[in-house]
Design a protein around this motif. Structure first.
Motif, PDB file in Angstrom:
ATOM      1  N   VAL A  31      -3.405 -11.163   2.468  1.00  0.00           N
ATOM      2  CA  VAL A  31      -2.257 -10.314   2.134  1.00  0.00           C
ATOM      3  C   VAL A  31      -1.667 -10.738   0.785  1.00  0.00           C
ATOM      4  O   VAL A  31      -1.334  -9.889  -0.050  1.00  0.00           O
ATOM      5  N   ILE A  35      -1.165  -8.412  -2.588  1.00  0.00           N
ATOM      6  CA  ILE A  35       0.130  -8.317  -3.274  1.00  0.00           C
ATOM      7  C   ILE A  35      -0.017  -8.748  -4.729  1.00  0.00           C
ATOM      8  O   ILE A  35       0.534  -8.111  -5.631  1.00  0.00           O
ATOM      9  N   LYS A 114       3.574  -0.715  -0.689  1.00  0.00           N
ATOM     10  CA  LYS A 114       2.479  -1.590  -0.268  1.00  0.00           C
ATOM     11  C   LYS A 114       2.902  -3.065  -0.316  1.00  0.00           C
ATOM     12  O   LYS A 114       2.593  -3.831   0.599  1.00  0.00           O
ATOM     13  N   LYS A 115       3.609  -3.451  -1.357  1.00  0.00           N
ATOM     14  CA  LYS A 115       4.083  -4.837  -1.447  1.00  0.00           C
ATOM     15  C   LYS A 115       5.103  -5.130  -0.350  1.00  0.00           C
ATOM     16  O   LYS A 115       5.064  -6.205   0.265  1.00  0.00           O
ATOM     17  N   GLY A 118       3.336  -5.691   2.941  1.00  0.00           N
ATOM     18  CA  GLY A 118       2.711  -7.008   2.940  1.00  0.00           C
ATOM     19  C   GLY A 118       3.717  -8.127   3.151  1.00  0.00           C
ATOM     20  O   GLY A 118       3.459  -9.085   3.890  1.00  0.00           O
ATOM     21  N   ALA A 145      -0.153  -2.864   5.883  1.00  0.00           N
ATOM     22  CA  ALA A 145      -0.663  -4.054   5.189  1.00  0.00           C
ATOM     23  C   ALA A 145      -2.087  -4.384   5.646  1.00  0.00           C
ATOM     24  O   ALA A 145      -2.941  -4.733   4.822  1.00  0.00           O
ATOM     25  N   ASP A 148      -4.483  -2.037   3.952  1.00  0.00           N
ATOM     26  CA  ASP A 148      -4.716  -2.391   2.547  1.00  0.00           C
ATOM     27  C   ASP A 148      -5.662  -3.592   2.428  1.00  0.00           C
ATOM     28  O   ASP A 148      -6.550  -3.608   1.576  1.00  0.00           O
TER      29      ASP A 148
END
Length: 196
Positions: A31, A35, A114-115, A118, A145, A148
Motif C-alpha cells: 500500500v 501511495i 486513492k491515497k 490507502g 486500496a 489498487d
C-alpha cells in the motif's frame, strides 16, 4: 488472515478479521508503494497560474508513462483505431484532447481518493498483527486500496487471462503471484462480508 466476518453491534455494523505480523508487513509495504507512486505522479503535475488564482487544482494532461500508473489512472475515453480512416489521425487527436482535458481536471481528485483509501487501510492495521475491526466506511476504503494494490502488482507481473494459477517454483514471479492470489482472496472475502 482470517475470513472477514460481519458483526452487528450497538455502534453499527462492523467487519472483523485478523492478520499476523508478517501479513501486516507485506500489505503495508504494498500500500505504501502505491501511495508513493501516486504522490510522485501528483508532484509531477504542471503548475497552472489560473489554478493558483481560482483555487482549482489541475493535474497532468498526459497519460502516465509508467505502466502501473497507467493502470491505476487509465484514460477516460478509449479511441477505437478501427473507426479511424487510414490516413487520418483526427480520431486519435480528438481522443487525446478529451482525455487530456478530463485528466487535467479530475486526476488530482482521483489521486486524493486513492491515497486516502490507502491511508485508511494503513491506519486500521494492527502494527504487530492481531484483530482488525472496520466500520462500513473503512471497509469501503479497504476495498478500494486492495483493488489498487492488486492492479499494481498484477501489472508488474504481467497478469492476464493466460496467466496460470501457479508458476514453477523457480520462476522469480512465483512468490509474487502467491501474494496476488492472497490479495484477491482478501478482497473477495471482504466483498462477501459487505453483501447484504
Amino acid at each position: 488472515m482470517r475470513t472477514w466476518i460481519k458483526k452487528n453491534s450497538l455502534s453499527g455494523v462492523k467487519f472483523k478479521s485478523e492478520m499476523d505480523a508478517h501479513e501486516v508487513t507485506v500489505l503495508s509495504s504494498l500500500v505504501e508503494s502505491v501511495i508513493g507512486l501516486l504522490e510522485d505522479r501528483e508532484s509531477g503535475a504542471p503548475q497552472d497560474e489560473l489554478a493558483a488564482l481560482t483555487g482549482l487544482r489541475t493535474g497532468n494532461s498526459e497519460s502516465p508513462d509508467n505502466p502501473v500508473l497507467a493502470r491505476l489512472l487509465p484514460d477516460f475515453q478509449r479511441t477505437d483505431p478501427s473507426k479511424a480512416s487510414p490516413n487520418s489521425d483526427d480520431l486519435d487527436d480528438a481522443g487525446a484532447n478529451v482525455n487530456g482535458a478530463l485528466r487535467s481536471l479530475h486526476e488530482p481528485e482521483i489521486i486524493d481518493a486513492k491515497k486516502a483509501a490507502g491511508r485508511v487501510l494503513l491506519a486500521s492495521l494492527p502494527a504487530d498483527g492481531g484483530k482488525i475491526l472496520l466500520t462500513q466506511e473503512q471497509a469501503d476504503a479497504w476495498l478500494s486500496a486492495l483493488n489498487d494494490v492488486r492492479l499494481a502488482l498484477g501489472t508488474n507481473l504481467g497478469i492476464d487471462a493466460d496467466t496460470p494459477e501457479s508458476l514453477d517454483p523457480d520462476d522469480p514471479r512465483a512468490p509474487h503471484l502467491d501474494v496476488y492470489h492472497w490479495l484477491t482472496w482478501m478482497q473477495d472475502s471482504l466483498v462477501q462480508a459487505l453483501m447484504p
